[in-house]
Design an enzyme around this catalytic site. Structure first.
Site, PDB file in Angstrom:
ATOM      1  N   GLY A 103       0.854  -1.182   0.000  1.00  0.00           N
ATOM      2  CA  GLY A 103       0.000   0.000   0.000  1.00  0.00           C
ATOM      3  C   GLY A 103       0.884   1.222   0.000  1.00  0.00           C
ATOM      4  O   GLY A 103       1.913   1.257   0.700  1.00  0.00           O
ATOM      5  N   GLY A 131       0.403   4.026   1.294  1.00  0.00           N
ATOM      6  CA  GLY A 131       0.461   4.601   2.637  1.00  0.00           C
ATOM      7  C   GLY A 131       1.472   3.895   3.519  1.00  0.00           C
ATOM      8  O   GLY A 131       2.326   4.533   4.144  1.00  0.00           O
ATOM      9  N   GLU A 179      -5.409   6.493  -2.164  1.00  0.00           N
ATOM     10  CA  GLU A 179      -5.835   5.100  -2.016  1.00  0.00           C
ATOM     11  C   GLU A 179      -6.808   4.915  -0.850  1.00  0.00           C
ATOM     12  O   GLU A 179      -7.140   3.779  -0.510  1.00  0.00           O
ATOM     13  CB  GLU A 179      -4.613   4.179  -1.839  1.00  0.00           C
ATOM     14  N   LEU A 201      10.782  12.097 -12.374  1.00  0.00           N
ATOM     15  CA  LEU A 201      10.940  11.887 -13.813  1.00  0.00           C
ATOM     16  C   LEU A 201      11.521  10.516 -14.136  1.00  0.00           C
ATOM     17  O   LEU A 201      12.138  10.335 -15.191  1.00  0.00           O
ATOM     18  CB  LEU A 201      11.843  12.982 -14.391  1.00  0.00           C
ATOM     19  N   ASP A 209      13.103  -4.028  -9.529  1.00  0.00           N
ATOM     20  CA  ASP A 209      11.670  -3.893  -9.232  1.00  0.00           C
ATOM     21  C   ASP A 209      11.406  -2.439  -8.823  1.00  0.00           C
ATOM     22  O   ASP A 209      11.967  -1.951  -7.848  1.00  0.00           O
ATOM     23  CB  ASP A 209      11.297  -4.850  -8.093  1.00  0.00           C
ATOM     24  N   GLY A 265       8.733   5.367  -5.896  1.00  0.00           N
ATOM     25  CA  GLY A 265       8.135   6.668  -5.630  1.00  0.00           C
ATOM     26  C   GLY A 265       7.843   6.898  -4.160  1.00  0.00           C
ATOM     27  O   GLY A 265       8.017   8.008  -3.638  1.00  0.00           O
ATOM     28  N   ASP A 266       7.401   5.861  -3.472  1.00  0.00           N
ATOM     29  CA  ASP A 266       7.099   5.966  -2.043  1.00  0.00           C
ATOM     30  C   ASP A 266       8.369   6.190  -1.233  1.00  0.00           C
ATOM     31  O   ASP A 266       8.383   6.969  -0.269  1.00  0.00           O
ATOM     32  CB  ASP A 266       6.389   4.706  -1.557  1.00  0.00           C
ATOM     33  N   GLY A 304      10.465  -6.500  -4.164  1.00  0.00           N
ATOM     34  CA  GLY A 304       9.512  -6.235  -3.098  1.00  0.00           C
ATOM     35  C   GLY A 304       9.120  -4.777  -3.026  1.00  0.00           C
ATOM     36  O   GLY A 304       9.657  -3.927  -3.741  1.00  0.00           O
TER      37      GLY A 304
END
Length: 291
Positions: free
Chosen positions: A38, A40, A136, A212, A237, A242-243, A278
């Site tokens: 998730g 979050g 989300e 980007l 992966d 981004g998180d 992961g």
């Protein structure tokens, strides 16, 4: 400095495949794994691993208790996670041989959070604290208004993109962290410079970070602009890249008030994340990033 991340909690069901499944095709996966995920949860772990005091709020079902335990084991405060959802949100993730991914989401309990639960969490935070939001969970417009009234610094990551994002009150948002696709949907522009110019021409108070991909990231507000090139690594992966970037950028910029440093550290952290399989498990610790 405290971060409240009111965000999603998902079970990530990850399938390694030769290529993404197309319409009418039946495809055998090469490998299967299940992770805590998730956006979050990933962002809370990135915030915690980068050294910030992090509180996570959200909702799970009884099938998702290990997600709450996972966050607690990272030092994240989990008192704001409700356990009375019908079924925990989950994601079906395909990871192709190119290391690209595509994700199918089911919101589940992430979409069942009541305004009463939101108010109860928000009342424990004050001016100077940060609220971090993605797209989300339900009713993020309500959370933005409630947090704005209390003077929280509001960060929006408009992912996954939907039409509802365009209807949000951006005048109440302080940081907007998004990628080129999201920027295009919001602005109608395609080039990074035009996306940034459009957003600032409409909301000149915003602090914007536009990621980007392989070309790094750019920060821009109404007084300054900085660009950070990507670190070149073998990509395995990209699920939590981004998180990871968001968590490290916010953590560093809130502690050091140094945008250039925050961009550099966040980009390096994201590069380490994409070199591992992961989602949350690929997020590096601060010692790995600055070592």
């Amino acid at each position: 400095m405290r971060f409240l991340n009111f965000g999603s909690l998902n079970l990530d069901k990850v399938y390694t495949v030769p290529h993404f499944v197309t319409g009418g095709e039946t495809l055998s996966s090469v490998y299967y794994a299940e992770y805590a995920g998730g956006k979050g949860l990933n962002q809370s772990i990135a915030l915690a691993r980068s050294g910030s005091q992090t509180f996570h709020a959200g909702k799970i079902g009884s099938d998702g208790l290990f997600l709450k335990n996972e966050l607690a084991s990272e030092g994240v405060h989990v008192e704001g996670i409700y356990e009375n959802g019908l079924i925990t949100g989950h994601a079906i993730i395909q990871v192709a041989s190119t290391a690209e991914n595509c994700i199918l989401l089911y919101g589940g309990a992430n979409k069942e959070i009541t305004s009463t639960q939101m108010d109860k969490v928000i009342e424990n935070f004050d001016s100077g604290d940060f609220l971090v939001l993605q797209n989300e969970i339900n009713d993020i417009d309500y959370l933005i208004s409630a947090a704005h009234k209390k003077g929280l610094t509001i960060v929006l990551n408009p992912s996954p993109m939907s039409e509802s994002i365009r209807n949000l009150d951006f005048s109440k948002i302080d940081y907007l962290i998004l990628n080129e696709i999201e920027g295009h949907v919001i602005s109608g522009e395609k080039s990074p410079s035009r996306i940034l110019d459009y957003l600032l021409s409409h909301y000149n108070h915003l602090k914007i970070v536009l990621t980007l991909g392989a070309h790094g990231a750019v920060y821009k507000d109404n007084t300054q602009e900085y660009r950070q090139e990507a670190y070149h690594v073998k990509v395995v992966d990209t699920t939590a890249a981004g998180d990871t970037f968001l968590g490290y950028f916010l953590s560093i910029v809130s502690q050091k008030s140094d945008v250039k440093l925050a961009l550099r550290v966040a980009t390096k952290a994201a590069s380490l994340a994409v070199s591992q399989k992961g989602s949350s498990s690929s997020i590096p610790f601060l010692a790995e990033v600055i070592g």
